[in-house]
Scaffold this active site. Structure first.
Site, PDB file in Angstrom:
ATOM      1  N   GLY A  71       0.805  -1.218   0.000  1.00 42.90           N
ATOM      2  CA  GLY A  71       0.000   0.000   0.000  1.00 42.90           C
ATOM      3  C   GLY A  71       0.834   1.262   0.000  1.00 42.90           C
ATOM      4  N   ASN A 125       4.174   6.865 -10.445  1.00 38.07           N
ATOM      5  CA  ASN A 125       3.472   5.600 -10.249  1.00 38.07           C
ATOM      6  C   ASN A 125       1.976   5.805 -10.474  1.00 38.07           C
ATOM      7  OD1 ASN A 125       2.329   3.230  -9.462  1.00 38.07           O
ATOM      8  ND2 ASN A 125       3.159   3.213  -7.403  1.00 38.07           N
ATOM      9  N   CYS A 128      -1.630   3.876  -8.732  1.00 39.80           N
ATOM     10  CA  CYS A 128      -2.334   4.282  -7.511  1.00 39.80           C
ATOM     11  C   CYS A 128      -3.823   4.455  -7.812  1.00 39.80           C
ATOM     12  CB  CYS A 128      -1.805   5.623  -7.002  1.00 39.80           C
ATOM     13  SG  CYS A 128      -0.058   5.649  -6.647  1.00 39.80           S
ATOM     14  N   ILE A 189       7.105  -3.340 -16.674  1.00 36.83           N
ATOM     15  CA  ILE A 189       5.738  -3.224 -16.186  1.00 36.83           C
ATOM     16  C   ILE A 189       5.730  -3.087 -14.658  1.00 36.83           C
ATOM     17  CG2 ILE A 189       4.768  -4.515 -18.127  1.00 36.83           C
ATOM     18  CD1 ILE A 189       4.580  -6.995 -16.304  1.00 36.83           C
ATOM     19  N   THR A 191       3.408  -4.193 -11.233  1.00 39.06           N
ATOM     20  CA  THR A 191       2.971  -5.550 -10.864  1.00 39.06           C
ATOM     21  C   THR A 191       1.624  -5.918 -11.487  1.00 39.06           C
ATOM     22  OG1 THR A 191       1.996  -4.625  -8.855  1.00 39.06           O
ATOM     23  CG2 THR A 191       4.208  -5.579  -8.665  1.00 39.06           C
ATOM     24  N   GLY A 241      10.359  -6.451 -14.656  1.00 38.01           N
ATOM     25  CA  GLY A 241       9.366  -7.495 -14.456  1.00 38.01           C
ATOM     26  C   GLY A 241      10.043  -8.847 -14.493  1.00 38.01           C
TER      27      GLY A 241
END
Length: 300
Positions: A71, A125, A128, A189, A191, A241
């Site tokens: 998180g 990122n 989110c 990539i 996740t 990845g």
């Protein structure tokens, strides 16, 4: 033999970086890896205010990888500027700060605070959850991705890298949206959403129910997506990845990545980044490659 690569005008001594969230800011790893030997350290995601992250349990091993639902726990941008940037400035490596947020305003606040800091690039990122759009990730709708990229680009003093989510129907659509909105590079990539169930407790193995899957099991998906994006946009790509060794990294570069980032394998073997950088040099010697940039995107 030249291992240097250039991404959006920033020169890296070699293409090897850390994947955000797997290396902190390098403090824990500096006992194992000489950070001077890395092209860049990509930091853990940092937000405008401290984030507590998700409830535990939030990490589980899976076949060929792991699931995490951390998180994006982080101490916030003010602590990061005071503590992490001075630490990283001790080393001769580029600094890429990963930025997260819950709204465009959150991201912009972090980007503006980093404007006068000695960091080289910003990785955004977009996996989110966007609180303004019912929790769907910024990176899952092309118009949302375009909007956030455009707004960040207006304010950013450093080049920006949009980190693409693989949890979409067409990764090239997302890459094109980021490019059109002014992104200087893309990384991919992030996740893949996964789930694990404990059959004995008959409940979810992660408190969050789902988590992000990383590790060697996702590499074929990542290589395919990097190849697709490399053939859809003109901006440079940082591929990641499931990279576990130099062979994996070279595969990404042949598919079209200029830089490569090591993630989950840092938890298995903290020396992985160093070994990948050394392995790339050995590969260059083996095949008489004078300049590592010469192999980027050569498999068509």
């Amino acid at each position: 033999m030249n291992t240097k690569v250039t991404i959006a005008g920033v020169e890296f001594k070699n293409p090897v970086m850390t994947a955000s969230g797997t290396f902190g800011s390098g403090m824990e790893y500096s006992n194992f890896v000489d950070l001077n030997g890395l092209g860049a350290v990509v930091t853990k995601g940092v937000a405008n205010v401290p984030w507590e992250g998700n409830p535990t349990p939030r990490v589980q091993e899976t076949y060929g990888g792991m699931l995490n639902a951390i998180g994006l726990q982080n101490p916030g941008i003010d602590v990061f500027i005071e503590r992490d940037i001075p630490f990283l400035k001790q080393f001769d490596t580029k600094i890429i700060v990963n930025v997260c947020g819950r709204s465009i305003a959150d991201y912009v606040e972090v980007v503006e605070k980093l404007g006068d800091q000695p960091v080289d690039m910003l990785e955004i990122n977009v996996s989110c959850p966007n609180v303004s759009h019912g929790g769907i990730a910024f990176g899952q709708k092309a118009d949302c991705l375009y909007e956030i990229t455009q707004e960040i680009k207006k304010k950013a003093k450093q080049p920006i890298i949009m980190k693409l989510s693989p949890n979409v129907t067409d990764i090239t659509e997302m890459a094109k949206a980021a490019e059109a909105a002014g992104s200087d590079a893309v990384s991919l990539i992030n996740t893949i959403t996964g789930m694990k169930i404990d059959i004995h407790k008959r409940t979810f193995a992660l408190a969050n129910k789902t988590g992000g899957m990383s590790g060697p099991a996702i590499k074929p998906v990542a290589v395919r997506m990097v190849y697709q994006v490399a053939n859809a946009v003109k901006i440079p790509i940082i591929g990641m990845g499931g990279i576990a060794n130099a062979e994996d990294a070279i595969e990404f570069m042949l598919a079209g990545a200029t830089g490569v980032a090591v993630g989950a394998m840092n938890f298995v073997n903290p020396y992985t980044t160093k070994e990948v950088a050394e392995g790339i040099e050995q590969y260059m010697k083996q095949y008489n490659i004078e300049n590592i940039m010469d192999i980027v995107g050569t498999v068509k």
